[in-house]
Design a protein around this motif. Structure first.
Motif, short mmCIF file in Angstrom:
data_model
loop_
_atom_site.label_atom_id
_atom_site.label_comp_id
_atom_site.label_asym_id
_atom_site.label_seq_id
_atom_site.Cartn_x
_atom_site.Cartn_y
_atom_site.Cartn_z
N GLY A 1 0.79 -1.22 0.00
CA GLY A 1 0.00 0.00 0.00
C GLY A 1 0.83 1.28 0.00
O GLY A 1 0.27 2.37 -0.05
N TYR A 2 2.16 1.17 0.05
CA TYR A 2 2.97 2.39 0.01
C TYR A 2 2.91 2.98 -1.39
O TYR A 2 2.64 2.29 -2.36
CB TYR A 2 4.42 2.10 0.41
CG TYR A 2 5.31 1.65 -0.71
CD1 TYR A 2 6.22 2.52 -1.29
CD2 TYR A 2 5.27 0.35 -1.21
CE1 TYR A 2 7.05 2.13 -2.32
CE2 TYR A 2 6.08 -0.06 -2.24
CZ TYR A 2 6.98 0.83 -2.80
OH TYR A 2 7.79 0.44 -3.83
N LYS A 3 3.12 4.28 -1.50
CA LYS A 3 3.09 4.94 -2.81
C LYS A 3 4.24 5.92 -2.91
O LYS A 3 4.60 6.59 -1.95
CB LYS A 3 1.79 5.70 -3.01
CG LYS A 3 0.60 4.81 -3.11
CD LYS A 3 -0.36 5.30 -4.11
CE LYS A 3 -1.49 4.27 -4.14
NZ LYS A 3 -2.34 4.35 -5.21
N LYS A 4 4.82 5.99 -4.09
CA LYS A 4 5.83 7.00 -4.40
C LYS A 4 5.09 8.28 -4.71
O LYS A 4 4.14 8.29 -5.47
CB LYS A 4 6.63 6.53 -5.63
CG LYS A 4 7.56 7.57 -6.21
CD LYS A 4 8.86 7.55 -5.51
CE LYS A 4 9.90 8.41 -6.20
NZ LYS A 4 9.74 9.83 -6.01
N LEU A 5 5.50 9.38 -4.09
CA LEU A 5 4.85 10.66 -4.33
C LEU A 5 5.36 11.28 -5.61
O LEU A 5 6.55 11.19 -5.93
CB LEU A 5 5.10 11.61 -3.16
CG LEU A 5 4.51 11.17 -1.82
CD1 LEU A 5 4.88 12.17 -0.75
CD2 LEU A 5 3.01 11.03 -1.91
N LYS A 6 4.49 11.93 -6.33
CA LYS A 6 4.87 12.59 -7.57
C LYS A 6 5.54 13.92 -7.27
O LYS A 6 5.13 14.64 -6.36
CB LYS A 6 3.64 12.85 -8.44
CG LYS A 6 2.98 11.58 -8.93
CD LYS A 6 1.76 11.88 -9.75
CE LYS A 6 1.11 10.58 -10.19
NZ LYS A 6 -0.12 10.81 -10.93
N GLY A 7 6.58 14.23 -8.00
CA GLY A 7 7.24 15.52 -7.86
C GLY A 7 8.24 15.61 -6.73
O GLY A 7 8.82 16.66 -6.51
N ARG A 8 8.45 14.53 -5.99
CA ARG A 8 9.45 14.53 -4.92
C ARG A 8 9.95 13.11 -4.68
O ARG A 8 9.32 12.15 -5.11
CB ARG A 8 8.90 15.15 -3.63
CG ARG A 8 7.66 14.48 -3.10
CD ARG A 8 6.88 15.32 -2.13
NE ARG A 8 7.49 15.45 -0.83
CZ ARG A 8 6.85 15.90 0.23
NH1 ARG A 8 5.60 16.27 0.15
NH2 ARG A 8 7.44 15.99 1.40
N SER A 9 11.05 12.99 -4.02
CA SER A 9 11.65 11.66 -3.82
C SER A 9 11.21 11.05 -2.49
O SER A 9 12.03 10.58 -1.73
CB SER A 9 13.17 11.77 -3.86
OG SER A 9 13.61 12.55 -2.76
N LYS B 1 -6.13 15.52 4.76
CA LYS B 1 -6.57 16.79 4.17
C LYS B 1 -5.50 17.87 4.26
O LYS B 1 -5.53 18.83 3.52
CB LYS B 1 -7.83 17.29 4.86
CG LYS B 1 -9.05 16.46 4.56
CD LYS B 1 -10.28 17.03 5.24
CE LYS B 1 -11.51 16.22 4.92
NZ LYS B 1 -12.71 16.76 5.59
N GLU B 2 -4.56 17.72 5.20
CA GLU B 2 -3.59 18.76 5.46
C GLU B 2 -2.16 18.40 5.08
O GLU B 2 -1.33 19.29 4.92
CB GLU B 2 -3.60 19.09 6.97
CG GLU B 2 -4.96 19.51 7.47
CD GLU B 2 -5.07 19.41 8.98
OE1 GLU B 2 -4.14 18.89 9.63
OE2 GLU B 2 -6.10 19.84 9.52
N ILE B 3 -1.86 17.14 4.90
CA ILE B 3 -0.47 16.70 4.78
C ILE B 3 0.19 17.11 3.47
O ILE B 3 1.39 17.34 3.42
CB ILE B 3 -0.36 15.18 5.00
CG1 ILE B 3 1.09 14.75 5.20
CG2 ILE B 3 -0.96 14.40 3.85
CD1 ILE B 3 1.67 15.20 6.48
N TYR B 4 -0.56 17.24 2.40
CA TYR B 4 0.05 17.50 1.09
C TYR B 4 0.17 18.98 0.76
O TYR B 4 0.55 19.35 -0.33
CB TYR B 4 -0.76 16.80 -0.01
CG TYR B 4 -0.81 15.30 0.19
CD1 TYR B 4 0.35 14.54 0.06
CD2 TYR B 4 -1.99 14.65 0.53
CE1 TYR B 4 0.31 13.16 0.26
CE2 TYR B 4 -2.03 13.29 0.73
CZ TYR B 4 -0.87 12.55 0.58
OH TYR B 4 -0.91 11.19 0.78
N ASP B 5 -0.15 19.87 1.70
CA ASP B 5 -0.07 21.31 1.45
C ASP B 5 1.37 21.78 1.26
O ASP B 5 2.27 21.34 1.83
CB ASP B 5 -0.70 22.10 2.60
CG ASP B 5 -2.21 21.86 2.65
OD1 ASP B 5 -2.76 21.40 1.62
OD2 ASP B 5 -2.81 22.10 3.70
#
Length: 85
Positions: free
Chosen positions: A42-50, A81-85
């Motif tokens: 269930g882990y995911k690589k975030l787009k635009g960052r390492s 809701k707040e973590i990706y800001d």
């Protein structure tokens, strides 16, 4: 497989300190589990960052994996809701 060392940034530690105990306990269990399996189901690589993220209920743990040094660097912990800001 070698065990990784889990390191929390000051930001992540402050975010954990703000949360109530019944929310923090499952998050800490998930963070400790990263030492044995840095890429759990269930882990995911975030787009635009390492960085990567895992879900714990409505909360997210953002972390970086440094394979060469066997380090998991927990960057941030927060509500979805707040973590990706």
């Amino acid at each position: 497989m070698s065990n990784y060392t889990v390191v929390l940034t000051k930001k992540a530690q402050r975010q954990l300190d703000k949360l109530s105990d019944h929310i923090v306990v499952p998050i800490l269990v998930a963070i400790e589990a990263l030492a044995n399996e840095p890429r759990p189901q269930g882990y995911k690589k975030l787009k635009g960052r390492s960085a990567y993220r895992i879900r714990v209920g409505n909360y997210r743990i953002i972390y970086d994996i440094i394979d060469a040094e066997l380090i998991i660097d927990v960057i941030a912990v927060g509500h979805r809701k707040e973590i990706y800001d």
